[in-house]
Write an enzyme that holds these catalytic residues in place. Structure first.
Site, short mmCIF file in Angstrom:
data_model
loop_
_atom_site.label_atom_id
_atom_site.label_comp_id
_atom_site.label_asym_id
_atom_site.label_seq_id
_atom_site.Cartn_x
_atom_site.Cartn_y
_atom_site.Cartn_z
N GLN A 88 -7.24 -63.67 28.81
CA GLN A 88 -8.32 -62.82 28.32
C GLN A 88 -9.37 -62.50 29.38
O GLN A 88 -10.36 -61.82 29.09
CB GLN A 88 -9.00 -63.49 27.11
CG GLN A 88 -8.08 -63.61 25.91
CD GLN A 88 -8.76 -64.29 24.73
OE1 GLN A 88 -9.93 -64.67 24.77
NE2 GLN A 88 -8.02 -64.44 23.65
N HIS A 152 -11.83 -66.51 25.78
CA HIS A 152 -13.18 -66.41 25.22
C HIS A 152 -14.29 -66.34 26.27
O HIS A 152 -15.09 -67.26 26.43
CB HIS A 152 -13.43 -67.57 24.26
CG HIS A 152 -12.63 -67.50 23.00
ND1 HIS A 152 -12.94 -68.23 21.88
CD2 HIS A 152 -11.53 -66.78 22.69
CE1 HIS A 152 -12.06 -67.97 20.92
NE2 HIS A 152 -11.19 -67.09 21.39
#
Length: 228
Positions: A88, A152
């Site tokens: 991510q 995250h």
């Protein structure tokens, strides 16, 4: 409307109340239209509107490009710092300075590799007049707790009415870092509020608390991806 999420929970955490993770769906009654400008970008993530119908867009893998009103895509803009684009991570959100039309400053968030992992960083630079390079690019803020993970990061940015920058920072997902969302000595799981130079903005909620980071604006977040 029936809940959006119907699958079995992926953790054994006890909900705070019945139905906490089973919020109902919403259907819009507002008519809308859309037009595909291009389908040739690779993992587009952040977007800012320039003049003459042009868009400045980040590609997660590390490039920033301009798409014009006709859908034509520029070459990658030179001068950006290297990103850690695993999972991510990568080149994330961006925002134009409120005085962009005269000073051409751009701010963006990205995943920066460190000695013991990586972290969310905020950088700024000046978009050249020929729109081919980002001049004098430099990092103005780095989140605390560099972590060996790939999830995250947060990474959305917006200016408030006073001209300070609000930045979202994720809690990095892993159980060892989730608790830091409640730790006022950590920037993980927070929205921070900083000046254009990356310093804590005046009058932040914890500005006079010696046991807290002065840049914290709000805390206790999981992975804040969008703020308004």
């Amino acid at each position: 409307i029936a809940p959006v999420e119907k699958n079995k929970a992926n953790t054994n955490y006890k909900p705070a109340f019945a139905g906490q993770t089973r919020i109902g769906g919403v259907k819009t009654k507002t008519a809308y239209d859309f037009k595909v400008m291009t389908n040739k970008l690779k993992s587009p993530w952040g977007i800012a509107v320039l003049s003459e119908g042009k868009l400045l867009i980040t590609e997660k893998e590390g490039n920033m490009r301009i798409v014009n009103a006709a859908g034509n895509i520029s070459e990658a803009i030179a001068g950006l710092p290297k990103v850690d684009a695993r999972a991510q991570g990568g080149l994330l959100g961006l925002v134009l300075d409120p005085q962009f039309s005269t000073i051409r400053t751009v701010y963006w968030a990205f995943t920066e590799a460190g000695t013991n992992g990586n972290h969310t960083a905020v950088a700024k630079g000046t978009l050249s007049k020929d729109e081919k390079s980002m001049q004098n690019a430099k990092v103005i803020y780095r989140s605390t707790h560099t972590h060996r993970g790939a999830l995250h990061y947060g990474g959305r940015l917006v200016f408030d009415k006073s001209g300070n920058l609000l930045v979202t920072i994720g809690e990095r997902s892993d159980q060892s870092t989730r608790v830091l969302a409640q730790d006022l000595k950590s920037s993980l799981g927070k929205i921070i509020r900083i000046t254009k130079d990356g310093k804590p903005a005046a009058n932040n909620p914890f500005a006079n608390n010696k046991n807290a980071l002065p840049e914290i604006y709000s805390y206790g977040h999981r992975n804040p991806q969008g703020i308004a």
